[in-house]
Scaffold this motif. Structure first.
Motif, PDB file in Angstrom:
ATOM      1  N   ARG A 113       0.838  -1.209   0.000  1.00 31.19           N
ATOM      2  CA  ARG A 113       0.000   0.000   0.000  1.00 31.19           C
ATOM      3  C   ARG A 113       0.869   1.253   0.000  1.00 31.19           C
ATOM      4  O   ARG A 113       0.545   2.246  -0.667  1.00 31.19           O
ATOM      5  N   TYR A 114       1.974   1.199   0.742  1.00 31.91           N
ATOM      6  CA  TYR A 114       2.893   2.349   0.792  1.00 31.91           C
ATOM      7  C   TYR A 114       3.413   2.673  -0.605  1.00 31.91           C
ATOM      8  O   TYR A 114       3.497   3.847  -0.995  1.00 31.91           O
ATOM      9  N   HIS A 115       3.736   1.649  -1.376  1.00 33.41           N
ATOM     10  CA  HIS A 115       4.298   1.868  -2.709  1.00 33.41           C
ATOM     11  C   HIS A 115       3.295   2.535  -3.646  1.00 33.41           C
ATOM     12  O   HIS A 115       3.706   3.152  -4.646  1.00 33.41           O
ATOM     13  N   THR A 116       2.022   2.423  -3.368  1.00 33.58           N
ATOM     14  CA  THR A 116       1.007   3.000  -4.254  1.00 33.58           C
ATOM     15  C   THR A 116       0.600   4.413  -3.839  1.00 33.58           C
ATOM     16  O   THR A 116      -0.239   5.021  -4.516  1.00 33.58           O
ATOM     17  N   GLN A 117       1.173   4.935  -2.751  1.00 35.43           N
ATOM     18  CA  GLN A 117       0.707   6.215  -2.218  1.00 35.43           C
ATOM     19  C   GLN A 117       1.339   7.427  -2.892  1.00 35.43           C
ATOM     20  O   GLN A 117       0.853   8.539  -2.734  1.00 35.43           O
ATOM     21  N   GLY A 118       2.445   7.239  -3.607  1.00 38.22           N
ATOM     22  CA  GLY A 118       3.046   8.323  -4.378  1.00 38.22           C
ATOM     23  C   GLY A 118       3.369   9.550  -3.549  1.00 38.22           C
ATOM     24  O   GLY A 118       4.219   9.517  -2.655  1.00 38.22           O
ATOM     25  N   PRO A 119       2.691  10.704  -3.818  1.00 36.35           N
ATOM     26  CA  PRO A 119       3.025  11.962  -3.146  1.00 36.35           C
ATOM     27  C   PRO A 119       2.908  11.922  -1.624  1.00 36.35           C
ATOM     28  O   PRO A 119       3.513  12.739  -0.938  1.00 36.35           O
TER      29      PRO A 119
ATOM     30  N   LEU B 275       4.875  11.326   4.244  1.00 30.55           N
ATOM     31  CA  LEU B 275       4.080  11.405   5.474  1.00 30.55           C
ATOM     32  C   LEU B 275       3.804  10.031   6.075  1.00 30.55           C
ATOM     33  O   LEU B 275       3.246   9.946   7.165  1.00 30.55           O
ATOM     34  N   LEU B 276       4.186   8.972   5.375  1.00 36.23           N
ATOM     35  CA  LEU B 276       3.831   7.616   5.798  1.00 36.23           C
ATOM     36  C   LEU B 276       5.043   6.844   6.280  1.00 36.23           C
ATOM     37  O   LEU B 276       5.048   5.614   6.242  1.00 36.23           O
ATOM     38  N   GLN B 277       6.061   7.543   6.743  1.00 38.74           N
ATOM     39  CA  GLN B 277       7.295   6.871   7.150  1.00 38.74           C
ATOM     40  C   GLN B 277       7.101   6.096   8.454  1.00 38.74           C
ATOM     41  O   GLN B 277       6.396   6.534   9.368  1.00 38.74           O
ATOM     42  N   SER B 278       7.734   4.919   8.500  1.00 44.20           N
ATOM     43  CA  SER B 278       7.679   4.065   9.682  1.00 44.20           C
ATOM     44  C   SER B 278       8.996   3.316   9.767  1.00 44.20           C
ATOM     45  O   SER B 278       9.906   3.514   8.949  1.00 44.20           O
ATOM     46  N   ALA B 279       9.093   2.428  10.751  1.00 42.82           N
ATOM     47  CA  ALA B 279      10.314   1.640  10.903  1.00 42.82           C
ATOM     48  C   ALA B 279      10.576   0.767   9.684  1.00 42.82           C
ATOM     49  O   ALA B 279      11.728   0.401   9.415  1.00 42.82           O
ATOM     50  N   HIS B 280       9.536   0.430   8.908  1.00 45.74           N
ATOM     51  CA  HIS B 280       9.700  -0.454   7.754  1.00 45.74           C
ATOM     52  C   HIS B 280       9.941   0.302   6.454  1.00 45.74           C
ATOM     53  O   HIS B 280      10.086  -0.301   5.395  1.00 45.74           O
ATOM     54  N   THR B 281       9.980   1.635   6.514  1.00 45.92           N
ATOM     55  CA  THR B 281      10.289   2.422   5.318  1.00 45.92           C
ATOM     56  C   THR B 281      11.492   3.328   5.527  1.00 45.92           C
ATOM     57  O   THR B 281      11.957   3.961   4.577  1.00 45.92           O
ATOM     58  N   ARG B 282      11.982   3.418   6.752  1.00 43.15           N
ATOM     59  CA  ARG B 282      13.113   4.298   7.055  1.00 43.15           C
ATOM     60  C   ARG B 282      14.425   3.670   6.611  1.00 43.15           C
ATOM     61  O   ARG B 282      14.703   2.512   6.891  1.00 43.15           O
ATOM     62  N   ILE B 283      15.230   4.438   5.907  1.00 46.86           N
ATOM     63  CA  ILE B 283      16.525   3.960   5.421  1.00 46.86           C
ATOM     64  C   ILE B 283      17.432   3.643   6.596  1.00 46.86           C
ATOM     65  O   ILE B 283      17.453   4.355   7.605  1.00 46.86           O
TER      66      ILE B 283
ATOM     67  N   GLY C 100      17.831  18.834 -13.970  1.00 41.72           N
ATOM     68  CA  GLY C 100      18.290  19.954 -14.791  1.00 41.72           C
ATOM     69  C   GLY C 100      19.453  20.661 -14.134  1.00 41.72           C
ATOM     70  O   GLY C 100      19.802  20.407 -12.978  1.00 41.72           O
ATOM     71  N   ARG C 101      20.062  21.573 -14.891  1.00 43.34           N
ATOM     72  CA  ARG C 101      21.151  22.388 -14.347  1.00 43.34           C
ATOM     73  C   ARG C 101      20.522  23.601 -13.667  1.00 43.34           C
ATOM     74  O   ARG C 101      19.965  24.474 -14.334  1.00 43.34           O
ATOM     75  N   LEU C 102      20.620  23.659 -12.349  1.00 39.54           N
ATOM     76  CA  LEU C 102      19.903  24.664 -11.574  1.00 39.54           C
ATOM     77  C   LEU C 102      20.862  25.552 -10.793  1.00 39.54           C
ATOM     78  O   LEU C 102      21.905  25.097 -10.308  1.00 39.54           O
ATOM     79  N   GLN C 103      20.472  26.823 -10.664  1.00 42.20           N
ATOM     80  CA  GLN C 103      21.144  27.733  -9.746  1.00 42.20           C
ATOM     81  C   GLN C 103      20.092  28.628  -9.099  1.00 42.20           C
ATOM     82  O   GLN C 103      18.993  28.791  -9.622  1.00 42.20           O
ATOM     83  N   HIS C 104      20.439  29.143  -7.952  1.00 40.05           N
ATOM     84  CA  HIS C 104      19.507  29.980  -7.161  1.00 40.05           C
ATOM     85  C   HIS C 104      18.225  29.216  -6.837  1.00 40.05           C
ATOM     86  O   HIS C 104      17.144  29.798  -6.744  1.00 40.05           O
ATOM     87  N   HIS C 105      18.352  27.911  -6.650  1.00 38.52           N
ATOM     88  CA  HIS C 105      17.228  27.053  -6.290  1.00 38.52           C
ATOM     89  C   HIS C 105      17.201  26.873  -4.772  1.00 38.52           C
ATOM     90  O   HIS C 105      18.071  27.362  -4.050  1.00 38.52           O
ATOM     91  N   CYS C 106      16.223  26.133  -4.286  1.00 38.92           N
ATOM     92  CA  CYS C 106      16.128  25.812  -2.865  1.00 38.92           C
ATOM     93  C   CYS C 106      15.933  24.311  -2.700  1.00 38.92           C
ATOM     94  O   CYS C 106      15.381  23.646  -3.585  1.00 38.92           O
ATOM     95  N   VAL C 107      16.377  23.795  -1.567  1.00 33.64           N
ATOM     96  CA  VAL C 107      16.199  22.379  -1.263  1.00 33.64           C
ATOM     97  C   VAL C 107      15.691  22.244   0.168  1.00 33.64           C
ATOM     98  O   VAL C 107      15.942  23.094   1.021  1.00 33.64           O
ATOM     99  N   CYS C 108      14.983  21.152   0.423  1.00 37.06           N
ATOM    100  CA  CYS C 108      14.528  20.827   1.771  1.00 37.06           C
ATOM    101  C   CYS C 108      14.235  19.339   1.822  1.00 37.06           C
ATOM    102  O   CYS C 108      14.241  18.655   0.787  1.00 37.06           O
ATOM    103  N   ALA C 109      13.982  18.813   3.008  1.00 36.92           N
ATOM    104  CA  ALA C 109      13.712  17.386   3.183  1.00 36.92           C
ATOM    105  C   ALA C 109      12.502  17.191   4.076  1.00 36.92           C
ATOM    106  O   ALA C 109      12.345  17.884   5.088  1.00 36.92           O
ATOM    107  N   ILE C 110      11.644  16.237   3.695  1.00 33.46           N
ATOM    108  CA  ILE C 110      10.494  15.833   4.507  1.00 33.46           C
ATOM    109  C   ILE C 110      10.398  14.313   4.449  1.00 33.46           C
ATOM    110  O   ILE C 110      10.403  13.732   3.361  1.00 33.46           O
TER     111      ILE C 110
END
Length: 591
Positions: A258-264, A268-276, A319-329
């Motif tokens: 089910r996790y694999h089908t949730q896409g976007p 938000l669905l992280q658990s002990a079985h999906t954490r790297i 792509g080749r990017l500059q003046h972009h932003c990054v974040c992690a969730i």
């Protein structure tokens, strides 16, 4: 009366040496040990002093202690080799060990309760772990209760699992591993270079060779992180392996499917079985940038703060990017907006730059990119942050020379779309952003059509009304700088164009900025990251030297506790314009 206490270091060795001579000459031996037809003359007094077993056996009230010339004392549980090695240790303090004789020697030491010999066996295991012997040593340590050696062997197996599973490794040893060690390996947080599907196959192969009751089989397989196994492979394994079809394991597999089908929604669905599987804070990802200005590359590099090593990931930016932003969730990387740079012409000396609204999401579990919902507006030289799982994109500009933006927008993963956020009191680009206590702070930048940089600081409190309010201004006007939150303070670093190298710290309770120790040289267009222990890392960047811009190739570290700078290490090459984020990644080899 006074006296002196003097120690002879050679006395003990001399006494043991004389005992060994008596043993070799069969003189004064008053006991004979026998195992499997082999006899060993010995001295009961030394045996009693070295072994708790013999001490209890040869005490004054026992029958054996009363016999002047007793018959052989039979020890059928021991082998001649093990008993001989242990007697050699008792008489000399030297214990001869090798993988071939370890278990026999250890069995004798454990049976006769020679504690110091048991400890040496444990130390031998810990100090001689290797790919060809670690599984055997783990099994020996488990059988004889050597907790320290077992812990060391288990950690070694997890750390070198990739080599053990490889063509030159001891895969057969892994399938013969004791259950406890295999469970530890499957539950380890740091198993570098190994895909989760390989760990699952190992567990299934082990179960094929070692029959377990369903309860114990479920306990073993529950250590596998099924969400890290690909959708197609997980389905194939489930169909072909009965161990994966027990009700409990099937529930875990179904949850992963089910996790694999949730896409976007996956972040938000992280658990002990999906954490790297990753120890510590993970890696610092350096996203984009390049060795010269306005020529960004698509590379993504990782930096390990513990080993201070860099590695270029197999994945590349879309792509080749500059003046972009990054974040992690949720362990996913998001890359937002910026200028997409496309070199044209045969010499590629000319570049076309287009400001983008596109958002890319990178899943380090399967090293794949997916295009997320684009922002409402195109943005470059803007600021972004994450608060309560929501991404905020604030200000920026659309095209060079055009007015900056007053707008801000937020992306809620659960809603799956961008929505307008609180409008800024003035247009701004080139500003910096930080989050502290449910509040967003932005500082500096160039306001509207102004030419000069600003010292202003704005604050958006999400708990007490959605209005941008002014806070104490910085002591220096800044543009193209960065901010970082460490503890309960916000730090503002360097900037662009201005000839300064100062930093300052903001105290929200006092609403006050404090100047701190400056960097020795100015720097701009650098990457910035904060470690869990409050150290700030600056990666690369550019500086002015003799009227020229020079791209840097070092990592500078700022210690917020001691207010001190130092050069931490060198980078593989010059780099500017990169953006940094902490992220756990699968440390798998490039394919």
């Amino acid at each position: 009366m006074s006296y002196f206490l003097v120690l002879s270091k050679s006395h003990g060795d001399s006494v043991l040496s004389q005992y060994q001579r008596l043993r070799d000459d069969h003189r004064m031996c008053d006991i004979v040990l026998e195992t499997r037809g082999v006899q060993f003359p010995a001295h009961r007094s030394l045996l009693a002093c070295a072994s708790d077993y013999f001490w209890a056996l040869l005490k004054e009230h026992t029958r054996e202690s009363q016999q002047t010339l007793p018959g052989p004392l039979r020890l059928p549980a021991l082998t001649p080799t093990g008993l001989e090695r242990l007697l050699d240790f008792i008489y000399s303090s030297w214990l001869r060990l090798s993988p071939a004789t370890l278990e026999e020697t250890l069995a004798a030491a454990r049976y006769l309760q020679v504690t110091s010999a048991v400890e040496l066996c444990g130390r031998y295991i810990s100090d001689n772990l290797a790919l060809e012997s670690c599984c055997f040593f783990a099994n020996v340590a488990s059988r004889y209760g050597l907790s320290g050696a077992l812990e060391a062997a288990n950690a070694y197996i997890a750390r070198h699992m990739r080599e053990l599973l490889g063509s030159g490794g001891d895969r057969a040893g892994l399938t013969e591993l004791n259950l406890g060690s295999l469970q530890e390996a499957l539950g380890a947080e740091d198993v570098p270079g190994v895909r989760e599907s390989d760990l699952l196959r190992l567990a299934l192969d082990w179960l094929d060779r070692n029959e377990l009751p369903p309860l114990h089989s479920n306990l073993l397989l529950s250590r596998v992180r099924f969400g890290l196994v690909g959708l197609q492979e997980l389905g194939q394994l489930t169909a072909g392996r009965p161990a994966l079809r027990t009700p409990f394991i099937r529930s875990l597999v179904d949850k992963a499917l089910r996790y694999h089908t949730q896409g976007p929604l996956q972040p938000l669905l992280q658990s002990a079985h999906t954490r790297i599987r990753a120890s510590g804070d993970g890696h610092v990802l350096l996203v984009g940038g390049g060795p010269e200005a306005d020529r960004p590359q698509r590379l993504v590099q990782s930096f390990d703060p513990e080993s201070r090593t860099f590695r270029t990931l197999a994945t590349q930016l879309p792509g080749r990017l500059q003046h972009h932003c990054v974040c992690a969730i949720g362990g996913f990387l998001f890359v937002l907006g910026g200028e997409e740079v496309e070199a044209v012409g045969e010499s590629e000396k000319t570049a076309v730059m287009t400001v983008s609204e596109r958002v890319w999401r990178y899943d380090p579990r399967f090293q794949c990119w997916a295009e997320a919902e684009p922002m409402i507006q195109r943005r470059a030289q803007f600021a972004c942050c994450v608060l309560d799982g929501v991404i905020y994109a604030i200000g920026g500009r659309v095209e060079s020379g055009e007015p900056a933006l007053t707008t801000a927008e937020r992306y809620n993963l659960r809603a799956g779309c961008w929505r307008k956020s609180v409008t800024l009191p003035h247009a701004v680009h080139g500003h910096a952003c930080a989050v502290l206590d449910k509040s967003i702070y932005i500082s500096g930048g160039i306001h509207g059509e102004a030419i000069e940089s600003s010292r202003d600081v704005l604050h958006l409190d999400m708990l007490q009304g959605h209005v941008w309010a002014k806070r104490a201004a910085m002591s220096i006007a800044r543009f193209g700088h960065q901010m970082a939150t460490v503890g309960e303070r916000i730090y503002s670093f360097l900037g662009m164009y201005e000839q300064f190298c100062d930093i300052e710290r903001y105290d929200p309770e006092l609403d006050q900025w404090t100047r701190l120790r400056p960097l020795l040289n100015d720097r701009f267009c650098y990457g910035l990251s904060v470690t869990s222990d409050g150290r700030v890392l600056l990666f690369g960047g550019r500086k002015w030297h003799d009227g020229q811009e020079v791209v840097m190739s070092n990592v500078m570290e700022y210690d917020t506790e001691s207010d001190a700078w130092r050069e931490l290490c060198r980078m593989p090459g010059p780099l500017c314009g990169t953006q940094c984020v902490h992220l756990a990644i699968l440390d798998t080899p490039a394919t």
